[in-house]
Design a protein around this motif. Structure first.
Motif, PDB file in Angstrom:
ATOM      1  N   HIS A  94       7.550  -2.104   5.367  1.00 17.24           N
ATOM      2  CA  HIS A  94       7.202  -3.428   5.883  1.00 17.24           C
ATOM      3  C   HIS A  94       6.341  -3.318   7.136  1.00 17.24           C
ATOM      4  CE1 HIS A  94       7.704  -7.728   6.541  1.00 17.24           C
ATOM      5  NE2 HIS A  94       7.859  -7.444   7.819  1.00 17.24           N
ATOM      6  N   ARG A  95       5.331  -4.166   7.220  1.00 17.64           N
ATOM      7  CA  ARG A  95       4.504  -4.254   8.420  1.00 17.64           C
ATOM      8  C   ARG A  95       4.804  -5.565   9.125  1.00 17.64           C
ATOM      9  NH1 ARG A  95       2.974  -0.173   4.787  1.00 17.64           N
ATOM     10  NH2 ARG A  95       1.060   0.901   5.459  1.00 17.64           N
ATOM     11  N   ARG A  96       4.777  -5.527  10.434  1.00 12.95           N
ATOM     12  CA  ARG A  96       4.993  -6.761  11.191  1.00 12.95           C
ATOM     13  C   ARG A  96       3.853  -7.741  10.949  1.00 12.95           C
ATOM     14  NH1 ARG A  96       6.758  -6.088  17.317  1.00 12.95           N
ATOM     15  NH2 ARG A  96       8.458  -5.125  16.139  1.00 12.95           N
ATOM     16  N   ASP A  97       2.638  -7.220  10.831  1.00  8.70           N
ATOM     17  CA  ASP A  97       1.480  -8.072  10.567  1.00  8.70           C
ATOM     18  C   ASP A  97       1.390  -8.297   9.055  1.00  8.70           C
ATOM     19  OD1 ASP A  97      -1.428  -8.511   9.752  1.00  8.70           O
ATOM     20  OD2 ASP A  97      -1.575  -8.719  11.933  1.00  8.70           O
ATOM     21  N   PRO A  98       1.481  -9.540   8.585  1.00  3.97           N
ATOM     22  CA  PRO A  98       1.496  -9.790   7.142  1.00  3.97           C
ATOM     23  C   PRO A  98       0.203  -9.402   6.430  1.00  3.97           C
ATOM     24  CG  PRO A  98       1.304 -11.852   8.341  1.00  3.97           C
ATOM     25  CD  PRO A  98       1.595 -10.797   9.357  1.00  3.97           C
ATOM     26  N   PHE A  99      -0.940  -9.496   7.136  1.00  2.00           N
ATOM     27  CA  PHE A  99      -2.194  -9.128   6.482  1.00  2.00           C
ATOM     28  C   PHE A  99      -2.250  -7.619   6.246  1.00  2.00           C
ATOM     29  CE2 PHE A  99      -6.779  -8.368   6.117  1.00  2.00           C
ATOM     30  CZ  PHE A  99      -7.089  -9.307   5.156  1.00  2.00           C
ATOM     31  N   GLU A 100      -1.759  -6.842   7.193  1.00  3.46           N
ATOM     32  CA  GLU A 100      -1.691  -5.393   7.003  1.00  3.46           C
ATOM     33  C   GLU A 100      -0.738  -5.052   5.851  1.00  3.46           C
ATOM     34  OE1 GLU A 100      -0.636  -3.396  10.578  1.00  3.46           O
ATOM     35  OE2 GLU A 100      -2.413  -4.068  11.696  1.00  3.46           O
ATOM     36  N   TYR A 101       0.337  -5.804   5.789  1.00  3.99           N
ATOM     37  CA  TYR A 101       1.311  -5.593   4.715  1.00  3.99           C
ATOM     38  C   TYR A 101       0.678  -5.893   3.354  1.00  3.99           C
ATOM     39  CZ  TYR A 101       6.072  -5.645   2.695  1.00  3.99           C
ATOM     40  OH  TYR A 101       7.203  -5.372   1.977  1.00  3.99           O
ATOM     41  N   LEU A 102      -0.069  -6.982   3.272  1.00  7.81           N
ATOM     42  CA  LEU A 102      -0.724  -7.366   2.021  1.00  7.81           C
ATOM     43  C   LEU A 102      -1.700  -6.292   1.556  1.00  7.81           C
ATOM     44  CD1 LEU A 102      -1.313  -9.440  -0.207  1.00  7.81           C
ATOM     45  CD2 LEU A 102      -2.969 -10.515   1.344  1.00  7.81           C
ATOM     46  N   THR A 103      -2.506  -5.777   2.478  1.00  7.49           N
ATOM     47  CA  THR A 103      -3.494  -4.761   2.093  1.00  7.49           C
ATOM     48  C   THR A 103      -2.816  -3.443   1.702  1.00  7.49           C
ATOM     49  OG1 THR A 103      -3.788  -4.165   4.444  1.00  7.49           O
ATOM     50  CG2 THR A 103      -5.321  -5.755   3.503  1.00  7.49           C
ATOM     51  N   ALA A 104      -1.599  -3.210   2.187  1.00  9.29           N
ATOM     52  CA  ALA A 104      -0.867  -1.990   1.818  1.00  9.29           C
ATOM     53  C   ALA A 104      -0.252  -2.096   0.425  1.00  9.29           C
ATOM     54  CB  ALA A 104       0.222  -1.707   2.844  1.00  9.29           C
ATOM     55  N   LEU A 105      -0.019  -3.315  -0.054  1.00  8.21           N
ATOM     56  CA  LEU A 105       0.596  -3.494  -1.364  1.00  8.21           C
ATOM     57  C   LEU A 105      -0.371  -3.174  -2.501  1.00  8.21           C
ATOM     58  CD1 LEU A 105       2.601  -6.799  -0.777  1.00  8.21           C
ATOM     59  CD2 LEU A 105       3.548  -4.509  -1.096  1.00  8.21           C
ATOM     60  N   GLY A 106      -1.667  -3.345  -2.262  1.00  8.40           N
ATOM     61  CA  GLY A 106      -2.658  -3.091  -3.310  1.00  8.40           C
ATOM     62  C   GLY A 106      -2.608  -1.675  -3.852  1.00  8.40           C
ATOM     63  N   PRO A 107      -2.733  -0.653  -3.008  1.00  8.31           N
ATOM     64  CA  PRO A 107      -2.660   0.730  -3.499  1.00  8.31           C
ATOM     65  C   PRO A 107      -1.338   1.048  -4.190  1.00  8.31           C
ATOM     66  CG  PRO A 107      -3.574   0.664  -1.287  1.00  8.31           C
ATOM     67  CD  PRO A 107      -3.080  -0.715  -1.581  1.00  8.31           C
ATOM     68  N   ALA A 108      -0.242   0.436  -3.715  1.00 10.72           N
ATOM     69  CA  ALA A 108       1.065   0.684  -4.327  1.00 10.72           C
ATOM     70  C   ALA A 108       1.106   0.162  -5.761  1.00 10.72           C
ATOM     71  CB  ALA A 108       2.162   0.029  -3.496  1.00 10.72           C
ATOM     72  N   TYR A 109       0.450  -0.967  -6.010  1.00  9.35           N
ATOM     73  CA  TYR A 109       0.427  -1.517  -7.365  1.00  9.35           C
ATOM     74  C   TYR A 109      -0.342  -0.582  -8.300  1.00  9.35           C
ATOM     75  CZ  TYR A 109      -0.095  -4.758 -11.231  1.00  9.35           C
ATOM     76  OH  TYR A 109      -0.044  -5.333 -12.487  1.00  9.35           O
ATOM     77  N   ARG A 110      -1.465  -0.063  -7.837  1.00 12.40           N
ATOM     78  CA  ARG A 110      -2.242   0.880  -8.650  1.00 12.40           C
ATOM     79  C   ARG A 110      -1.430   2.145  -8.926  1.00 12.40           C
ATOM     80  NH1 ARG A 110      -5.711   5.113  -7.253  1.00 12.40           N
ATOM     81  NH2 ARG A 110      -7.186   5.679  -8.927  1.00 12.40           N
TER      82      ARG A 110
END
Length: 210
Positions: A94-110
């Motif tokens: 989890h990231r405190r900044d939601p936008f950073e968290y969102l961009t981190a989820l992309g690679p995980a989905y791939r």
């Protein structure tokens, strides 16, 4: 003394039931692993109850009891695939900044798509001809990706993304990701650079202009 003797059997019974349930969950997981491995290696014709039972070391009665029939097994595999994807996304720190968290989820989905090729083919490439998930299964499958909705909602609340339905942005992002992954799996793309480009571009479409 009476209360102690009365409560002891209940405690033992509860422990037994928990152990029995854990054993059933383990067996169910093993059956699904065997089935998806056969599907991935030998195609849909391999989803034969007798063959799965032989590979898993159990009886066909066990499989029919757990899944009902071949259609029930296919739906269980479909839902298990989305559950595994959910766990991949939930494992992203989890990231405190939601936008950073969102961009981190992309690679995980791939990564999830490439880590579970058998499940991916069932979920998105109609690996079992004629199989159609029920509406309930489709609803549960989409719910596995609700983490995207929640993070996008946080991004909207903090002013990163334009005010709209979080599901609208999540589905656009999902569609972009799936398109790139499908091309990559078909051999048209050599790496994840296009995936990164299209998912980033989709998010940028909803950025608030400051």
């Amino acid at each position: 003394m009476t209360e102690q003797h009365a409560s002891a059997p209940l405690g033992l019974q509860g422990a037994y039931l928990l152990g029995e349930r854990a054993g059933q969950d383990e067996l169910r997981s093993r059956l699904l692993d065997v089935a998806v491995a056969l599907l991935d290696s030998d195609g849909p014709e391999s989803l034969n109850m007798r063959r799965i039972a032989t590979e898993a070391g159990c009886t066909t009665t066990v499989i029919y009891t757990m899944f009902g029939n071949r259609e029930g097994l296919a739906e269980a595999l479909y839902l298990e695939g989305f559950e595994r994807f959910r766990r991949f996304l939930d494992a992203v720190p989890h990231r405190r900044d939601p936008f950073e968290y969102l961009t981190a989820l992309g690679p995980a989905y791939r990564q999830a798509c490439h880590a579970e090729p058998g499940y991916y083919s069932l979920m998105f490439e109609r690996a079992i001809p004629g199989f159609e998930p029920s509406e309930r299964a489709r609803t549960l499958a989409r719910a596995a990706l609700n983490i995207l909705d929640r993070v996008i909602s946080d991004c909207i609340a903090q002013g990163y993304l334009v005010p709209t339905q979080p599901r609208k942005i999540a589905d656009a992002l999902w569609a972009a990701a799936q398109g790139a992954i499908s091309l990559e799996r078909a051999g048209h793309l050599r790496d994840g650079r296009t995936y990164e480009a299209v998912t980033t571009a989709t998010i940028c479409c909803y950025l608030v202009n400051k």
